[in-house]
Scaffold this motif. Structure first.
Motif, PDB file in Angstrom:
ATOM      1  N   GLY A  82       4.852 -16.004  23.584  1.00 43.02           N
ATOM      2  CA  GLY A  82       4.734 -14.511  23.184  1.00 43.02           C
ATOM      3  C   GLY A  82       3.792 -13.689  23.981  1.00 43.02           C
ATOM      4  O   GLY A  82       4.096 -12.587  24.303  1.00 43.02           O
ATOM      5  N   VAL A  83       2.664 -14.244  24.510  1.00 41.38           N
ATOM      6  CA  VAL A  83       1.831 -13.622  25.417  1.00 41.38           C
ATOM      7  C   VAL A  83       2.623 -12.945  26.711  1.00 41.38           C
ATOM      8  O   VAL A  83       2.146 -11.858  27.093  1.00 41.38           O
ATOM      9  CB  VAL A  83       0.806 -14.594  25.756  1.00 41.38           C
TER      10      VAL A  83
ATOM     11  N   THR B  98       8.646 -13.293   2.997  1.00 41.05           N
ATOM     12  CA  THR B  98       7.795 -13.515   1.893  1.00 41.05           C
ATOM     13  C   THR B  98       7.385 -14.933   1.735  1.00 41.05           C
ATOM     14  O   THR B  98       6.330 -15.321   1.579  1.00 41.05           O
ATOM     15  CB  THR B  98       8.424 -13.142   0.481  1.00 41.05           C
ATOM     16  N   ALA B  99       8.296 -15.878   2.123  1.00 41.83           N
ATOM     17  CA  ALA B  99       7.972 -17.182   2.072  1.00 41.83           C
ATOM     18  C   ALA B  99       7.024 -17.621   3.130  1.00 41.83           C
ATOM     19  O   ALA B  99       6.131 -18.438   2.801  1.00 41.83           O
ATOM     20  CB  ALA B  99       9.395 -17.854   2.206  1.00 41.83           C
ATOM     21  N   MET B 100       7.132 -17.253   4.323  1.00 35.42           N
ATOM     22  CA  MET B 100       6.195 -17.638   5.508  1.00 35.42           C
ATOM     23  C   MET B 100       4.981 -16.964   5.447  1.00 35.42           C
ATOM     24  O   MET B 100       4.067 -17.572   5.686  1.00 35.42           O
ATOM     25  CB  MET B 100       7.075 -16.818   6.923  1.00 35.42           C
ATOM     26  N   SER B 101       4.878 -15.656   4.493  1.00 35.76           N
ATOM     27  CA  SER B 101       3.522 -15.246   4.305  1.00 35.76           C
ATOM     28  C   SER B 101       2.627 -16.046   3.489  1.00 35.76           C
ATOM     29  O   SER B 101       1.352 -15.908   3.403  1.00 35.76           O
ATOM     30  CB  SER B 101       3.473 -13.729   3.955  1.00 35.76           C
TER      31      SER B 101
ATOM     32  N   ALA C  13       0.439 -12.106   7.308  1.00 41.31           N
ATOM     33  CA  ALA C  13       1.665 -11.413   7.209  1.00 41.31           C
ATOM     34  C   ALA C  13       2.121 -11.011   8.476  1.00 41.31           C
ATOM     35  O   ALA C  13       3.462 -10.905   9.005  1.00 41.31           O
ATOM     36  CB  ALA C  13       1.678 -10.278   6.142  1.00 41.31           C
ATOM     37  N   GLU C  14       1.426 -10.378   9.254  1.00 40.11           N
ATOM     38  CA  GLU C  14       1.509  -9.994  10.781  1.00 40.11           C
ATOM     39  C   GLU C  14       2.136 -11.001  11.756  1.00 40.11           C
ATOM     40  O   GLU C  14       3.322 -10.905  12.480  1.00 40.11           O
ATOM     41  CB  GLU C  14       0.310  -9.459  11.329  1.00 40.11           C
TER      42      GLU C  14
ATOM     43  N   THR D   9       7.096 -13.459  14.140  1.00 41.34           N
ATOM     44  CA  THR D   9       7.825 -14.832  14.360  1.00 41.34           C
ATOM     45  C   THR D   9       9.166 -14.385  14.094  1.00 41.34           C
ATOM     46  O   THR D   9      10.080 -14.851  14.811  1.00 41.34           O
ATOM     47  CB  THR D   9       7.143 -15.975  13.443  1.00 41.34           C
ATOM     48  N   LEU D  10       9.348 -13.732  12.795  1.00 44.04           N
ATOM     49  CA  LEU D  10      10.748 -13.254  12.700  1.00 44.04           C
ATOM     50  C   LEU D  10      11.359 -12.431  13.845  1.00 44.04           C
ATOM     51  O   LEU D  10      12.804 -12.464  13.639  1.00 44.04           O
ATOM     52  CB  LEU D  10      10.820 -12.723  11.233  1.00 44.04           C
TER      53      LEU D  10
END
Length: 279
Positions: free
Chosen positions: A100-101, A224-227, A232-233, A238-239
């Motif tokens: 992503g960079v 919610t699951a990934m956090s 969270a950011e 990622t999403l």
């Protein structure tokens, strides 16, 4: 001596093993005590406290730097690790960055990672930078539900990206640590094919020899699951990539083959090697 941070993870573990099998002295660093291959020294250290890493860096010539989630958080100081490496006589650092960079350069976490890349470039050390896309091993998030219910719940079931096998990342990292030809290299690492979550589940089911049902999550449910396991950011970033990959994120990179002389492994190969986690 080569120091491997994140040595018990999906990249660090095979990298540690590969370096040991190549006859190199290795110090494996992780936050907690862990089993390591014979002949490998283990050191428990918290990378958010660079001073705790200094016993590993003393006498080391190379460092593989993998940042844990808390080192991506605001206020973290991963550049201090590069400073500590230089101060302790380390000559070469291989940094695990992120695709992503280059493909989404303006998110906060990617701005921070690019800044870290720049610190490394300007450090006076020999360096190489690895920029993988999505990891095949992220499918391990599904292991418990596959074992218990033969179901996978995930978002964006029909949106694919070319996920990379962590074993391939480890082999590229080993090459960069051991071979002077890769000094100054920036390598984008992807798998050999675009594969959707639904396609990954089909590969897991084939390796199991048992059907696995796919259930689409909403984006909010997935965040919610990934956090629970990442900032969270970072989950939001990622999403965004998983749900709307841009052309650069769909590109199959030649860099694994350029470094290793072979094509990257497909997801089905990763699933077959790791199927015990889903049984």
């Amino acid at each position: 001596m080569i120091v491997v941070t994140g040595a018990t993870g999906n990249v660090g573990r095979p990298l540690t093993r590969a370096l040991a099998e190549a006859g190199r002295q290795v110090t494996a660093v992780s936050r907690h005590a862990a089993a390591v291959p014979d002949g490998v020294r283990h050191l428990a250290a918290d990378l958010t406290e660079p001073a705790s890493l200094e016993p590993a860096l003393t006498g080391a010539k190379a460092l593989f730097l993998l940042l844990s989630g808390d080192l991506h958080a605001p206020g973290a100081g991963p550049a201090d690790i590069i400073g500590a490496a230089a101060a302790n006589g380390v000559r070469r650092v291989v940094l695990l960055s992120t695709q992503g960079v280059a493909t989404r350069p303006f998110g906060a976490t990617r701005i921070a990672m690019r800044a870290l890349e720049n610190v490394l470039r300007e450090s006076g050390l020999e360096w190489a930078i690895l920029r993988p896309g999505g990891f095949a091993s992220n499918a391990l998030w599904w292991a418990e539900s596959v074992r218990a219910q033969r179901v996978v719940a995930a978002p964006f079931g029909d949106v694919g990206v070319p996920v990379i096998d962590p074993a391939d990342i480890a082999e590229v990292a080993a090459a960069c640590l051991l071979d002077d030809r890769h000094t100054g290299g920036v390598y984008e690492l992807t798998g050999p094919e675009v594969i959707t979550p639904r396609g990954q589940v089909a590969a897991i089911a084939a390796a199991l020899g048992s059907p696995v049902r796919f259930h689409d999550l909403t984006r909010d449910e997935a965040k919610t699951a990934m956090s629970r396991s990442m900032p969270a950011e970072l989950a939001e970033d990622t999403l965004t990539i998983l749900g709307s990959p841009n052309p650069a994120e769909l590109r199959i990179s030649p860099d694994v083959e350029r470094v290793l002389g072979r094509a990257p492994r497909p997801f089905a190969d990763w699933a077959a090697r790791n199927i015990a986690a889903f049984r």
